[in-house]
Design a protein around this motif. Structure first.
Motif, PDB file in Angstrom:
ATOM      1  N   THR A 164      29.758  28.259  42.626  1.00 22.74           N
ATOM      2  CA  THR A 164      30.281  29.045  43.757  1.00 22.74           C
ATOM      3  C   THR A 164      31.792  29.107  43.667  1.00 22.74           C
ATOM      4  O   THR A 164      32.489  28.164  44.042  1.00 22.74           O
ATOM      5  N   PHE A 165      32.303  30.215  43.175  1.00 25.94           N
ATOM      6  CA  PHE A 165      33.741  30.365  43.013  1.00 25.94           C
ATOM      7  C   PHE A 165      34.411  31.017  44.205  1.00 25.94           C
ATOM      8  O   PHE A 165      35.617  30.976  44.329  1.00 25.94           O
ATOM      9  N   ARG A 166      33.600  31.647  45.048  1.00 22.94           N
ATOM     10  CA  ARG A 166      34.241  32.403  46.118  1.00 22.94           C
ATOM     11  C   ARG A 166      34.732  31.451  47.192  1.00 22.94           C
ATOM     12  O   ARG A 166      34.028  30.545  47.627  1.00 22.94           O
ATOM     13  N   LEU A 167      35.955  31.690  47.639  1.00 25.27           N
ATOM     14  CA  LEU A 167      36.538  30.884  48.712  1.00 25.27           C
ATOM     15  C   LEU A 167      35.992  31.341  50.048  1.00 25.27           C
ATOM     16  O   LEU A 167      36.117  32.508  50.402  1.00 25.27           O
ATOM     17  N   GLY A 168      35.367  30.427  50.791  1.00 25.90           N
ATOM     18  CA  GLY A 168      34.936  30.742  52.150  1.00 25.90           C
ATOM     19  C   GLY A 168      35.903  30.079  53.109  1.00 25.90           C
ATOM     20  O   GLY A 168      35.929  28.859  53.204  1.00 25.90           O
ATOM     21  N   ALA A 169      36.714  30.877  53.761  1.00 24.31           N
ATOM     22  CA  ALA A 169      37.777  30.307  54.608  1.00 24.31           C
ATOM     23  C   ALA A 169      37.412  30.427  56.083  1.00 24.31           C
ATOM     24  O   ALA A 169      36.521  31.176  56.459  1.00 24.31           O
ATOM     25  N   ARG A 170      38.145  29.684  56.875  1.00 18.33           N
ATOM     26  CA  ARG A 170      37.948  29.789  58.325  1.00 18.33           C
ATOM     27  C   ARG A 170      38.550  31.111  58.776  1.00 18.33           C
ATOM     28  O   ARG A 170      39.710  31.413  58.455  1.00 18.33           O
ATOM     29  N   PRO A 171      37.787  31.935  59.517  1.00 18.51           N
ATOM     30  CA  PRO A 171      38.354  33.227  59.943  1.00 18.51           C
ATOM     31  C   PRO A 171      39.556  33.042  60.854  1.00 18.51           C
ATOM     32  O   PRO A 171      39.644  32.066  61.596  1.00 18.51           O
ATOM     33  N   LEU A 172      40.456  34.004  60.783  1.00 20.07           N
ATOM     34  CA  LEU A 172      41.612  33.979  61.670  1.00 20.07           C
ATOM     35  C   LEU A 172      41.182  34.361  63.091  1.00 20.07           C
ATOM     36  O   LEU A 172      40.138  35.012  63.260  1.00 20.07           O
ATOM     37  N   PRO A 173      41.988  34.003  64.086  1.00 17.27           N
ATOM     38  CA  PRO A 173      41.592  34.294  65.478  1.00 17.27           C
ATOM     39  C   PRO A 173      41.229  35.755  65.719  1.00 17.27           C
ATOM     40  O   PRO A 173      40.238  36.040  66.394  1.00 17.27           O
ATOM     41  N   TYR A 174      41.991  36.687  65.137  1.00 22.41           N
ATOM     42  CA  TYR A 174      41.696  38.093  65.434  1.00 22.41           C
ATOM     43  C   TYR A 174      40.339  38.500  64.862  1.00 22.41           C
ATOM     44  O   TYR A 174      39.645  39.361  65.411  1.00 22.41           O
ATOM     45  N   MET A 175      39.958  37.851  63.771  1.00 25.51           N
ATOM     46  CA  MET A 175      38.671  38.180  63.146  1.00 25.51           C
ATOM     47  C   MET A 175      37.521  37.736  64.051  1.00 25.51           C
ATOM     48  O   MET A 175      36.575  38.500  64.291  1.00 25.51           O
ATOM     49  N   THR A 176      37.589  36.528  64.584  1.00 28.62           N
ATOM     50  CA  THR A 176      36.494  36.047  65.443  1.00 28.62           C
ATOM     51  C   THR A 176      36.513  36.735  66.789  1.00 28.62           C
ATOM     52  O   THR A 176      35.465  36.859  67.430  1.00 28.62           O
ATOM     53  N   GLU A 177      37.684  37.222  67.192  1.00 30.35           N
ATOM     54  CA  GLU A 177      37.726  38.009  68.428  1.00 30.35           C
ATOM     55  C   GLU A 177      36.964  39.322  68.227  1.00 30.35           C
ATOM     56  O   GLU A 177      36.233  39.760  69.103  1.00 30.35           O
ATOM     57  N   ASN A 178      37.183  39.928  67.064  1.00 28.78           N
ATOM     58  CA  ASN A 178      36.475  41.185  66.773  1.00 28.78           C
ATOM     59  C   ASN A 178      34.980  40.956  66.629  1.00 28.78           C
ATOM     60  O   ASN A 178      34.175  41.776  67.073  1.00 28.78           O
ATOM     61  N   ASP A 179      34.629  39.868  65.961  1.00 30.31           N
ATOM     62  CA  ASP A 179      33.218  39.595  65.685  1.00 30.31           C
ATOM     63  C   ASP A 179      33.014  38.093  65.556  1.00 30.31           C
ATOM     64  O   ASP A 179      33.391  37.501  64.547  1.00 30.31           O
ATOM     65  N   PRO A 180      32.422  37.450  66.544  1.00 30.33           N
ATOM     66  CA  PRO A 180      32.241  35.991  66.489  1.00 30.33           C
ATOM     67  C   PRO A 180      31.360  35.540  65.331  1.00 30.33           C
ATOM     68  O   PRO A 180      31.387  34.370  64.964  1.00 30.33           O
TER      69      PRO A 180
END
Lengths: 411, 392
Positions: A164-180
């Motif tokens: 698994t090479f893809r980085l799974g990062a914590r979403p930024l606040p605006y991202m979770t605001e748009n879509d939890p």
């Protein structure tokens, strides 16, 4: 083969990597997640947003994945078994402590297929940074199934590791605001899989990269790939940084991690047989050039990533065989002193995040028993063996060197 | 009779013999001889372990110049039965030649009494150097006489001598300043006459090994203090003595050196402790000593069997990583000294050829030996970690 895939574990890698690749190829996705709350949320919303950072772009692209099913393995176990028994492909991306529960799911699925005489193959791709997870799973499954059922399992159900090479990062606040329910990742174009583990055909059209010698490649990826980030996370935290980008900009942290990586390469080469071409093939386009720019400072991805996430679960990451201690032990046994790996390990014993249960346990143990005993326990070092005793001492020395304010009574 | 009227001659040997002995100095540097003779006294400032100084003013001594008053010096050597020498290494051979003349005179005059000379030197086997230089001037019969009657006694000079402070020099321009180590460990087997019971001597065996071990386990202290102290911007030993973190690292570094020394020189812990420098590490001692003095003649001090490299390799061979010795040694390769041109030479070498080649060159380490390669690795790693990224 049916164009369907069961994705066991709907976290960052499940939603943002594996589902993304299969969705691109037109596969129907069935999420099997532990939590009923998550399963219901996915069902109810019917989509989730992927924020994907491409190359060194500062802003991610965004798009939706939709048209999937979702079940809870905890609360909708029968439905989960039913779904899994009907597909030809599945992926697993969970934390190691979930493996016993996953084994139960697999065992019941195999049992159902056996009883129904369903001899369609089920190939399971394991996307975990945990060496030997397929063996651990199989062992747990074997403890549940009868000998006949196990024989059926071995014949029709394939289990192989993926890188698994893809980085799974914590979403930024605006991202979770748009879509939890969103997922935030950095791009990697494909998923290397174990070509020899498939019982059926390799999924058509999916960006998979079938490779052999996967046992060695998973070790190489962990020891010589993930080690860099782990070192930067632990060393970066000792300097009070929060994000990987800050650690990346710090010369001491960056070059210590680079040196640790070189030590890890040496340690790997003493035990394993991957050629230079096979190593390059392992990382594929992630390597990006003859100087292994996977670790290149200029090439660091723009995804915002927290050191707390990268260094999370230090119990696992400091264990014997994992990304720091594995190569360090090999270095010691083959005549190289793993100075920077030991420094990173020492920093790992200073890692603390109040939300991280594993880190909390280590700190409690340290307080009660001291650094020497903590290193012996969590790094699983056998001090009867000279090289391992020396490695313990080196980590302890590095720990004291990183923490000069400790009482002299501690010595 | 004390050959060398420098810090240790006047501040250690004279101190040991000051009760009940008449002091006669034999010194090469004529201006010093003249000054001491004219003043007729000098002050010895002895720093105490717990802080502060004791001071003692010496009077009623004699002093002669070995260059301009050679006959007088020979006369003194021909009649004395006990003395000491405290000079730099390059003073031993000339002293040997002077002693040869005294031997001839002793024979001529029928003086068959033994003469024992305590040698204060931070080098190994100075007795051999003196005896060889002496024997070159003697006939067979004279050599036999010298072998029987002239004792050249190796010692462990545990007292430190360092430049007096400005205040001390204001009080007495001829002042000397030392630490207060109370005794001199000596080679019991080297005496030819009766061992004096009224002088604070500690009688030991295996002195050559102990001398080597002393350089490794006592002199290393100053080297580590200087290397780590300079990194923090200190100038004086006193500043380092107030730094708990450096003292912690020094203590571990010394322990690493002792681990190596015990194994390499074949001592048990008890044997070694008997002749060990007994000092309280934590710094309450008042001293004006500068860090630079500890690493002066840097090239020698980096050498294969010297105070850092020697114990580092020996420690590693016991299965213990010499973490703090190699850290100090790495910092020594970046040492900036106000007084030692060798420090600049070493830094230039590192800049031009890289740290790894510098370590091999100055420490005399060979990559084909697994232990020596690991020491190179450790010093290089510490250098990169502490001094910064250096391209190979």
């Amino acid at each position: 083969m049916k164009k369907e895939v069961a994705i066991i574990g709907a976290g960052k890698i499940g939603k943002g990597y594996v589902a993304d690749l299969f969705n691109d190829a037109g596969y129907r996705i069935i999420f099997l997640c532990h939590s009923l709350k998550q399963a219901k949320a996915l069902r109810d919303q019917g989509f989730y947003t992927v924020y994907k950072y491409l190359g060194s772009e500062k802003e991610p692209i965004e798009y939706r994945i939709e048209g999937f099913d979702a079940f809870s393995t905890a609360e909708e176990f029968e439905d989960s078994v039913d779904a899994l028994s009907k597909v030809n492909y599945a992926t697993i991306q969970v934390y190691p402590d979930a493996l016993p529960d996953i084994a139960k799911l697999l065992a019941e699925t195999a049992r159902k297929k056996y009883r129904e005489g369903n001899t369609e193959t089920l190939d399971i791709i394991i996307c975990m940074n945990f060496i030997g997870s397929e063996k651990v799973l199989k062992k747990y499954v074997g403890e549940i199934l009868s000998p006949e059922e196990m024989e059926f399992f071995n014949r029709y159900i394939g289990m192989g590791m993926a890188l698994t090479f893809r980085l799974g990062a914590r979403p930024l606040p605006y991202m979770t605001e748009n879509d939890p329910l969103c997922s935030c990742v950095a791009e990697s174009p494909d998923l290397p899989v174990d070509r020899d583990a498939f019982k059926g055909e390799i999924p058509e059209g999916v960006a998979l990269r079938p490779l052999s010698k996967m046992d060695e490649r998973i070790v190489y990826k962990l020891w010589c790939g993930n080690v860099n980030h782990a070192c930067m996370a632990y060393l970066g935290k000792t300097k009070g940084y929060t994000y990987i980008s800050e650690a990346n900009e710090d010369d001491e942290v960056y070059f210590s991690a680079r040196r640790a990586w070189k030590e890890a390469e040496f340690g790997f080469d003493q035990i394993y047989t991957l050629t230079d071409d096979e190593k390059a093939e392992t990382f594929g386009s992630m390597r990006g050039g003859k100087n292994n720019s996977h670790h290149s400072r200029k090439n660091q991805r723009q995804a915002v990533d927290w050191l707390d996430r990268i260094g999370a679960d230090p119990k696992r990451k400091l264990a014997r065989g994992d990304r720091i201690l594995g190569p360090a032990i090999s270095c010691m046994k083959h005549g190289m002193v793993p100075f920077f790996l030991a420094k990173a390990a020492a920093a790992g014993f200073l890692f603390y995040n109040p939300e991280d249960v594993s880190a909390g346990e280590i700190q409690e143990y340290l307080k009660e028993n001291g650094i020497e005993k903590a290193v012996e326990k969590y790094c699983e070092l056998d001090t009867e063996v000279q090289e391992e005793r020396m490695l313990r001492d080196l980590i302890v020395d590095q720990y004291h060197d990183l923490r000069p304010e400790i009482d002299s009574e501690d010595l | 009779m004390i050959v060398g009227a420098g810090k240790l001659g006047r501040g250690y040997l004279a101190d040991i013999f000051k009760e009940g002995y008449h002091l006669i100095f034999l010194e090469t540097y004529e201006p010093l001889v003249r000054s001491l003779r004219e003043q007729g006294s000098y002050t010895h400032f002895k720093s105490r372990e717990e802080g502060g100084y004791d001071r003692y003013v010496y009077r009623d001594f004699e002093i002669y110049c070995t260059l301009t008053e050679e006959d007088k010096c020979i006369e003194v050597l021909a009649r004395t039965d006990l003395g000491g020498i405290a000079t730099y290494k390059d003073g031993f051979a000339p002293f040997g030649k002077l002693l040869a003349k005294a031997v001839k005179k002793r024979l001529e005059e029928g003086n068959k009494d033994p003469l024992d000379i305590l040698i204060l030197a931070n080098s190994v086997s100075p007795d051999k150097v003196i005896r060889e230089a002496m024997n070159e001037e003697l006939t067979c019969e004279e050599k036999a006489f010298a072998d029987e009657k002239i004792g050249l006694v190796q010692t462990l000079p545990f007292r430190g001598g360092y430049p007096p402070s400005e205040e001390m020099l204001k009080e007495d321009p001829l002042a000397v300043s030392t630490t207060d180590y109370p005794e001199i460990p000596v080679d019991e087997g080297a005496f030819r006459g009766e061992i004096p019971s009224d002088v604070p001597l500690l009688l030991l065996d295996k002195m050559t090994e102990r001398l080597n071990a002393k350089i490794w386990t006592a002199n290393i202290r100053g080297a580590i203090m200087a290397a780590l102290g300079k990194q923090k911007g200190y100038t004086y030993i006193e500043e380092v003595n107030a730094d708990e973190d450096i003292l912690r690292q020094v203590a571990i570094g010394i322990d690493e050196a002792v681990t190596g020394a015990l194994d390499h020189f074949g001592f048990t812990k008890e044997q070694f402790e008997k002749g060990r420098h007994k000092t309280i590490l934590k710094g309450s001692r008042t001293t004006s000593d500068v860090l630079d003095r500890q690493l002066n003649n840097l090239k020698r001090k980096l050498g294969r069997n010297e105070r850092m490299t020697g114990p580092a390799v020996a420690c590693l061979k016991t299965g213990r990583i010499p973490f703090y010795i190699t850290k100090a040694e790495a910092l020594a390769f970046d040492y900036v000294s106000d007084t030692d041109p060798e420090a600049e030479e070493v830094r230039t070498f590192v800049k031009e050829k890289g740290i790894r080649d510098a370590v091999k060159h100055y420490c005399g380490l060979d990559e084909s030996d697994i232990y020596e390669r690991q020491i190179i690795d450790l010093i290089e790693a510490h250098y990169i970690d502490n001094v910064g990224r250096i391209k190979r």
